[in-house]
Design a protein around this motif. Structure first.
Motif, PDB file in Angstrom:
ATOM      1  N   SER A 198      -4.143   3.651 -12.578  1.00 53.77           N
ATOM      2  CA  SER A 198      -3.411   4.621 -13.388  1.00 53.77           C
ATOM      3  C   SER A 198      -4.204   5.912 -13.623  1.00 53.77           C
ATOM      4  O   SER A 198      -4.382   6.335 -14.778  1.00 53.77           O
ATOM      5  N   LEU A 200      -3.266   8.785 -13.379  1.00 48.94           N
ATOM      6  CA  LEU A 200      -2.409   9.801 -14.027  1.00 48.94           C
ATOM      7  C   LEU A 200      -2.002   9.336 -15.428  1.00 48.94           C
ATOM      8  O   LEU A 200      -1.147   9.960 -16.054  1.00 48.94           O
ATOM      9  N   ALA A 201      -2.608   8.255 -15.905  1.00 49.29           N
ATOM     10  CA  ALA A 201      -2.211   7.637 -17.184  1.00 49.29           C
ATOM     11  C   ALA A 201      -0.710   7.337 -17.166  1.00 49.29           C
ATOM     12  O   ALA A 201       0.021   7.653 -18.116  1.00 49.29           O
ATOM     13  N   ILE A 202      -0.275   6.723 -16.051  1.00 47.80           N
ATOM     14  CA  ILE A 202       1.148   6.427 -15.782  1.00 47.80           C
ATOM     15  C   ILE A 202       2.008   7.681 -15.982  1.00 47.80           C
ATOM     16  O   ILE A 202       3.136   7.606 -16.470  1.00 47.80           O
ATOM     17  N   LYS A 240      -0.180   5.848  -7.752  1.00 51.14           N
ATOM     18  CA  LYS A 240       1.021   5.249  -7.175  1.00 51.14           C
ATOM     19  C   LYS A 240       2.215   6.174  -7.373  1.00 51.14           C
ATOM     20  O   LYS A 240       2.326   6.890  -8.371  1.00 51.14           O
ATOM     21  N   SER A 241       3.072   6.181  -6.392  1.00 46.13           N
ATOM     22  CA  SER A 241       4.322   6.921  -6.494  1.00 46.13           C
ATOM     23  C   SER A 241       5.297   6.265  -5.542  1.00 46.13           C
ATOM     24  O   SER A 241       4.899   5.685  -4.536  1.00 46.13           O
ATOM     25  N   THR A 242       6.571   6.371  -5.884  1.00 47.06           N
ATOM     26  CA  THR A 242       7.580   5.847  -4.966  1.00 47.06           C
ATOM     27  C   THR A 242       8.159   6.992  -4.131  1.00 47.06           C
ATOM     28  O   THR A 242       9.090   6.784  -3.367  1.00 47.06           O
ATOM     29  N   LYS A 243       7.598   8.211  -4.312  1.00 46.61           N
ATOM     30  CA  LYS A 243       8.149   9.375  -3.597  1.00 46.61           C
ATOM     31  C   LYS A 243       7.143   9.881  -2.568  1.00 46.61           C
ATOM     32  O   LYS A 243       5.994  10.164  -2.896  1.00 46.61           O
ATOM     33  N   ARG A 246       5.089  13.055  -3.139  1.00 51.16           N
ATOM     34  CA  ARG A 246       4.006  12.857  -4.123  1.00 51.16           C
ATOM     35  C   ARG A 246       2.859  12.044  -3.540  1.00 51.16           C
ATOM     36  O   ARG A 246       1.698  12.256  -3.885  1.00 51.16           O
ATOM     37  N   GLU A 249       0.909  14.577  -1.816  1.00 54.25           N
ATOM     38  CA  GLU A 249       0.222  15.415  -2.819  1.00 54.25           C
ATOM     39  C   GLU A 249      -0.991  14.666  -3.389  1.00 54.25           C
ATOM     40  O   GLU A 249      -2.086  15.235  -3.506  1.00 54.25           O
ATOM     41  N   ASN A 250      -0.809  13.399  -3.683  1.00 55.70           N
ATOM     42  CA  ASN A 250      -1.867  12.618  -4.344  1.00 55.70           C
ATOM     43  C   ASN A 250      -3.057  12.310  -3.428  1.00 55.70           C
ATOM     44  O   ASN A 250      -4.094  11.856  -3.896  1.00 55.70           O
TER      45      ASN A 250
HETATM   46  P1  A2P Z   1       7.136   8.289  -9.253  1.00 59.76           P
HETATM   47  O1  A2P Z   1       6.986   6.912  -8.676  1.00 59.76           O
HETATM   48  O2  A2P Z   1       8.543   8.613  -9.655  1.00 59.76           O
HETATM   49  O3  A2P Z   1       6.503   9.371  -8.396  1.00 59.76           O
HETATM   50  P2  A2P Z   1      -0.295   6.174 -12.386  1.00 59.76           P
HETATM   51  O4  A2P Z   1      -0.714   6.178 -10.932  1.00 59.76           O
HETATM   52  O5  A2P Z   1      -1.275   6.811 -13.290  1.00 59.76           O
HETATM   53  O6  A2P Z   1       0.045   4.793 -12.883  1.00 59.76           O
HETATM   54  O7  A2P Z   1       1.038   7.039 -12.497  1.00 59.76           O
HETATM   55  C1  A2P Z   1       2.237   6.643 -11.869  1.00 59.76           C
HETATM   56  C2  A2P Z   1       3.378   7.447 -12.440  1.00 59.76           C
HETATM   57  O8  A2P Z   1       3.192   8.817 -12.154  1.00 59.76           O
HETATM   58  C3  A2P Z   1       4.684   7.056 -11.827  1.00 59.76           C
HETATM   59  O9  A2P Z   1       5.645   7.127 -12.864  1.00 59.76           O
HETATM   60  C4  A2P Z   1       4.954   8.114 -10.771  1.00 59.76           C
HETATM   61  O10 A2P Z   1       6.348   8.325 -10.662  1.00 59.76           O
HETATM   62  C5  A2P Z   1       4.271   9.333 -11.364  1.00 59.76           C
HETATM   63  N1  A2P Z   1       3.655  10.200 -10.338  1.00 59.76           N
HETATM   64  C6  A2P Z   1       2.909   9.806  -9.284  1.00 59.76           C
HETATM   65  N2  A2P Z   1       2.456  10.875  -8.599  1.00 59.76           N
HETATM   66  C7  A2P Z   1       2.916  11.974  -9.231  1.00 59.76           C
HETATM   67  C8  A2P Z   1       2.776  13.366  -8.992  1.00 59.76           C
HETATM   68  N3  A2P Z   1       2.075  13.834  -7.971  1.00 59.76           N
HETATM   69  N4  A2P Z   1       3.401  14.228  -9.852  1.00 59.76           N
HETATM   70  C9  A2P Z   1       4.099  13.766 -10.900  1.00 59.76           C
HETATM   71  N5  A2P Z   1       4.269  12.450 -11.180  1.00 59.76           N
HETATM   72  C10 A2P Z   1       3.684  11.553 -10.356  1.00 59.76           C
END
Ligand code: A2P
Length: 276
Positions: A198, A200-202, A240-243, A246, A249-250
């Protein structure tokens, strides 16, 4: 960046950025997320028995037809499993679900069951750890570690078994440094790689004013600042992201944050809406 590696103290190389799958539901969503992540170039995938998505993660890995030796796959022993015998059966169930014949990294998910955080389970952790050491010696796992362990938990496990974990995976993000700094320091002094889940702090840390202003300063996005921050501490981020956009980007992290700005991020205090 996705192909760069940290080296564990046993010499195993671990890709510097992993793709996290916590809270990604089994079925089409987890399957497609892992297919997309592998397509973007992630080769390090992090899952767990309790995420209940190992079947979809495994199917996506299989369908991506990437050479097994080029992938790094982590899973975790459920946190309520604290016996030698059950550790073995849960490990083999995880392998079966993932359709793999070995894991790159296997972690004790937490020092206590999630249903009873803080419960004393030191003997149980040592029992599980002994079975994991055996599986490691049998080359069923290339590295073994723990997750959510603090300094006391680590010291106790090492004292009881004599084997230092290769990895400790903890919640770590800008705003969580004060809480985690002792654990990070202990791990780094003892050659235990810290993985940051986490980062991105979720999602909660993305709007922090300091993070937004640093994003402008470095011409990066807030997510990239937050993920890069964990790398500046020599910890391994698991965003983590489902998009797919992103995910790209990450992983675009080829820049660095100055020491002064890292110090500013270190001083961010915990937002009560955040977990842990
Ligand atoms: P989503 O799956 O809709 O992209 P973490 O890794 O800290 O647990 O954070 C995960 C959360 O951050 C998910 O809700 C994800 O949503 C969102 N997220 C992941 N990457 C990005 C990004 N580059 N910009 C904004 N939100 C992001």
């Amino acid at each position: 960046m996705l192909k760069e590696t940290f080296e564990l103290y046993n010499g195993v190389k671990i890709p510097k950025v992993g793709f996290g799958t916590w809270q990604v539901p089994n079925g089409d969503i987890a399957y497609q997320a892992v297919i997309d992540a592998l397509d973007v170039g992630y080769i390090h995938i992090d899952t767990a028995y309790v995420y209940e998505n190992e079947i979809s993660v495994g199917q996506a890995i299989k369908d991506a037809h990437i050479k097994r030796s080029e992938l790094f796959v982590t899973s975790k022993l459920p946190s309520h499993i604290k016996t030698y015998e059950e550790t073995e059966s849960y490990f083999y169930e995880t392998l079966k679900r993932l359709q793999l014949d070995y894991l790159d990294l296997y972690l004790i998910h937490a020092p206590w069951p999630w249903s009873n955080i803080g419960q004393e389970c030191k003997e149980g952790n040592a029992e599980a750890w002994k079975k994991m050491i055996e599986l490691y010696e049998q080359r069923k796992i290339r590295a073994i570690g723990v997750s959510n362990f603090n300094v006391d938990d680590l010291k106790d496990l090492i004292a009881r078994t004599g084997v230092v974990p290769h990895v400790n995976q903890i919640a770590f993000f800008a705003g969580h440094f004060q809480k985690q700094k002792e654990t990070i320091a202990f791990c780094q002094e003892n050659h235990i790689l810290v993985e940051a889940y986490s980062p991105l702090a979720i999602g909660h840390a993305l709007n922090t004013p300091l993070v937004v202003s640093l994003a402008e300063k470095y011409q990066k996005t807030p997510a990239q600042i937050l993920i890069r921050y964990t790398l500046e501490h020599n910890t391994l981020p698991l965003p983590k992201s489902t998009k797919k956009a992103r995910m790209e980007e990450n992983a675009d992290l080829d820049f660095s944050i100055s020491k002064e700005d890292v110090l500013l991020l270190d001083q961010l205090s915990e937002d009560p809406r955040r977990f842990g």
